[in-house]
Motif scaffolding. Sequence first.
Motif, mmCIF file in Angstrom:
data_model
loop_
_atom_site.group_PDB
_atom_site.id
_atom_site.type_symbol
_atom_site.label_atom_id
_atom_site.label_comp_id
_atom_site.label_asym_id
_atom_site.label_seq_id
_atom_site.Cartn_x
_atom_site.Cartn_y
_atom_site.Cartn_z
ATOM 1 N N CYS A 103 0.836 -1.214 0.000
ATOM 2 C CA CYS A 103 0.000 0.000 0.000
ATOM 3 C C CYS A 103 0.872 1.268 0.000
ATOM 4 O O CYS A 103 0.422 2.324 -0.446
ATOM 5 N N LEU A 104 2.088 1.150 0.478
ATOM 6 C CA LEU A 104 2.927 2.364 0.614
ATOM 7 C C LEU A 104 3.167 3.077 -0.714
ATOM 8 O O LEU A 104 2.870 4.267 -0.825
ATOM 9 N N PRO A 105 3.674 2.384 -1.744
ATOM 10 C CA PRO A 105 3.900 3.110 -3.003
ATOM 11 C C PRO A 105 2.609 3.519 -3.695
ATOM 12 O O PRO A 105 2.622 4.409 -4.552
ATOM 13 N N ALA A 106 1.500 2.898 -3.361
ATOM 14 C CA ALA A 106 0.229 3.268 -4.012
ATOM 15 C C ALA A 106 -0.296 4.598 -3.487
ATOM 16 O O ALA A 106 -1.070 5.281 -4.152
ATOM 17 N N CYS A 107 0.119 4.964 -2.279
ATOM 18 C CA CYS A 107 -0.396 6.190 -1.647
ATOM 19 C C CYS A 107 0.424 7.405 -2.090
ATOM 20 O O CYS A 107 1.632 7.418 -1.959
ATOM 21 N N GLN A 108 -0.277 8.393 -2.615
ATOM 22 C CA GLN A 108 0.389 9.601 -3.121
ATOM 23 C C GLN A 108 0.635 10.635 -2.023
ATOM 24 O O GLN A 108 1.231 11.676 -2.279
ATOM 25 N N VAL A 109 0.111 10.377 -0.842
ATOM 26 C CA VAL A 109 0.243 11.373 0.236
ATOM 27 C C VAL A 109 1.351 10.933 1.187
ATOM 28 O O VAL A 109 1.255 9.870 1.812
ATOM 29 N N GLN A 110 2.374 11.764 1.255
ATOM 30 C CA GLN A 110 3.513 11.432 2.122
ATOM 31 C C GLN A 110 3.039 11.184 3.554
ATOM 32 O O GLN A 110 2.276 11.976 4.097
ATOM 33 N N HIS A 111 3.522 10.112 4.143
ATOM 34 C CA HIS A 111 3.282 9.790 5.551
ATOM 35 C C HIS A 111 1.812 9.550 5.899
ATOM 36 O O HIS A 111 1.431 9.615 7.062
ATOM 37 N N GLY A 130 -8.540 5.980 -1.825
ATOM 38 C CA GLY A 130 -8.818 4.549 -2.003
ATOM 39 C C GLY A 130 -7.754 3.783 -2.765
ATOM 40 O O GLY A 130 -7.887 2.571 -2.976
ATOM 41 N N ALA A 131 -6.682 4.441 -3.177
ATOM 42 C CA ALA A 131 -5.652 3.757 -3.973
ATOM 43 C C ALA A 131 -5.012 2.605 -3.188
ATOM 44 O O ALA A 131 -4.676 1.564 -3.765
ATOM 45 N N CYS A 132 -4.844 2.770 -1.900
ATOM 46 C CA CYS A 132 -4.218 1.727 -1.077
ATOM 47 C C CYS A 132 -5.097 0.473 -1.023
ATOM 48 O O CYS A 132 -4.594 -0.646 -1.127
ATOM 49 N N ALA A 133 -6.395 0.679 -0.893
ATOM 50 C CA ALA A 133 -7.311 -0.467 -0.772
ATOM 51 C C ALA A 133 -7.292 -1.313 -2.035
ATOM 52 O O ALA A 133 -7.432 -2.539 -1.976
ATOM 53 N N LYS A 134 -7.068 -0.651 -3.174
ATOM 54 C CA LYS A 134 -7.088 -1.386 -4.444
ATOM 55 C C LYS A 134 -5.914 -2.366 -4.560
ATOM 56 O O LYS A 134 -6.000 -3.360 -5.260
ATOM 57 N N VAL A 135 -4.806 -2.071 -3.901
ATOM 58 C CA VAL A 135 -3.626 -2.937 -4.072
ATOM 59 C C VAL A 135 -3.401 -3.896 -2.896
ATOM 60 O O VAL A 135 -2.510 -4.743 -2.960
ATOM 61 N N CYS A 136 -4.180 -3.765 -1.858
ATOM 62 C CA CYS A 136 -3.940 -4.609 -0.674
ATOM 63 C C CYS A 136 -4.354 -6.055 -0.966
ATOM 64 O O CYS A 136 -5.522 -6.333 -1.221
ATOM 65 N N PRO A 137 -3.406 -7.005 -0.909
ATOM 66 C CA PRO A 137 -3.738 -8.395 -1.254
ATOM 67 C C PRO A 137 -4.646 -9.062 -0.222
ATOM 68 O O PRO A 137 -5.291 -10.061 -0.521
ATOM 69 N N GLU A 138 -4.659 -8.523 0.981
ATOM 70 C CA GLU A 138 -5.445 -9.147 2.062
ATOM 71 C C GLU A 138 -6.792 -8.472 2.281
ATOM 72 O O GLU A 138 -7.521 -8.812 3.206
ATOM 73 N N LYS A 139 -7.068 -7.486 1.462
ATOM 74 C CA LYS A 139 -8.298 -6.686 1.643
ATOM 75 C C LYS A 139 -8.426 -6.200 3.098
ATOM 76 O O LYS A 139 -9.480 -6.249 3.729
ATOM 77 N N ALA A 140 -7.293 -5.748 3.608
ATOM 78 C CA ALA A 140 -7.256 -5.299 5.002
ATOM 79 C C ALA A 140 -7.628 -3.814 5.152
ATOM 80 O O ALA A 140 -7.715 -3.309 6.271
ATOM 81 N N ILE A 141 -7.806 -3.140 4.024
ATOM 82 C CA ILE A 141 -8.051 -1.688 4.108
ATOM 83 C C ILE A 141 -9.515 -1.382 3.769
ATOM 84 O O ILE A 141 -10.032 -1.799 2.734
ATOM 85 N N THR A 142 -10.137 -0.651 4.656
ATOM 86 C CA THR A 142 -11.526 -0.240 4.436
ATOM 87 C C THR A 142 -11.549 1.274 4.282
ATOM 88 O O THR A 142 -10.828 1.985 4.982
ATOM 89 N N ILE A 143 -12.351 1.741 3.353
ATOM 90 C CA ILE A 143 -12.526 3.187 3.203
ATOM 91 C C ILE A 143 -13.814 3.565 3.927
ATOM 92 O O ILE A 143 -14.899 3.091 3.586
ATOM 93 N N VAL A 144 -13.642 4.370 4.940
ATOM 94 C CA VAL A 144 -14.780 4.712 5.802
ATOM 95 C C VAL A 144 -15.213 6.151 5.539
ATOM 96 O O VAL A 144 -14.390 7.064 5.518
ATOM 97 N N SER A 145 -16.486 6.304 5.346
ATOM 98 C CA SER A 145 -17.020 7.645 5.094
ATOM 99 C C SER A 145 -17.976 7.995 6.222
ATOM 100 O O SER A 145 -19.042 7.404 6.346
ATOM 101 N N ALA A 146 -17.582 8.921 7.047
ATOM 102 C CA ALA A 146 -18.442 9.281 8.169
ATOM 103 C C ALA A 146 -18.423 10.790 8.389
ATOM 104 O O ALA A 146 -17.923 11.273 9.404
ATOM 105 N N PRO A 147 -18.946 11.548 7.410
ATOM 106 C CA PRO A 147 -18.928 12.997 7.589
ATOM 107 C C PRO A 147 -19.826 13.427 8.747
ATOM 108 O O PRO A 147 -20.860 12.817 8.988
#
Length: 329
Positions: A103-111, A130-147
Amino acid sequence: MKKKISKGLAELLEKRKCFKLVCGAGNEDAAEVEKLVYLYASAGANYFDLSAKEEVVLAAGRGLERAGKTHKEKFLNVSVGIKGDPHVSKAVIGSACICCGKCLPACQVQHAILRGKPYKVQSKRCIGCGACAKVCPEKAITIVSAPKPLSKVLPPLLRLGLDSFELHAVTQDEESAFSQWKELESDYGGMLSLCIDRSRLGDKQLLARINRFMEKRAPGSTIIQADGAPMSGCDDFASTTLQALATAQIVYRSALPVYLMLSGGTNSKTAKLAKFFGIRFHGVALGSYARKIVSRYIDREDFLTNKAVFSKARTIAEKLVNSSLRYMG
Ligand code: SF4
Ligand code: SF4
């Protein structure tokens, strides 16, 4: 008393000379926002898009002060969004993470993603792309929307004298978006911006939605931010910016009494291409790309104190701002 339309902002848009730096609707890193506003205000940007957090708006004000600019010449916008909109979403890494690092290289935002066991997302820096979630082989990343509801978000912000509020209405749930738009209209009398794209709407539906939202708006009180491919991955290709142009063309042809701003996948090619295609627009909003090209300077601890570092970053930012302004008007 309700805020009135900011005369300076309206004049800037009328002149078609508006360069908006998108600090990131989801970017809640106040220290970074202060640096970005300082840098781009010094480089000629005149409008800044911020996340809906009081501390971030105050940081942007400090950035303007550092640049020796005032609210009369540089303008501040706050973005709000509805549930499901990527601009108000965050990534969360769960226990299924195997620490593979993909997920690290997929994320465009430093840190935004921190190594560890498991890896972690630094929420204040995550922009929800959501770029990180697309590459995670374990589907460990969830994109949460809670405005948070506008009733909670708006009161502290309304006291800060902002020049505009922007609603991200990229959703199929039009009724939720419409009710938030009405809430903004009733609480805030200044310029409103409607950020909208074609990704989930056909061209006819897009125009119908804009017309509906515009029904009670006075001429010159609304910006339509024609969004293309938000969080595009920061490429500087002509193809990256085409969706923004397609949305802008629909708005331009509608001849509605609105200001037209190009955004989403915008880069150094956007203004030139819009002019080439005969789209008359009032401004351009650049986010990921504008932030990426200066990130190696902004991330430095001595950015605010080292004049040589700041100067190098300003040269890069100025080139982008000037190359965009050149094709406006
Ligand atoms: S890609 Fe998924 S499994 Fe790999 S480090 Fe990132 S979150 Fe963990
Ligand atoms: S890739 Fe996008 S969603 Fe994932 S952590 Fe980075 S900014 Fe957040």
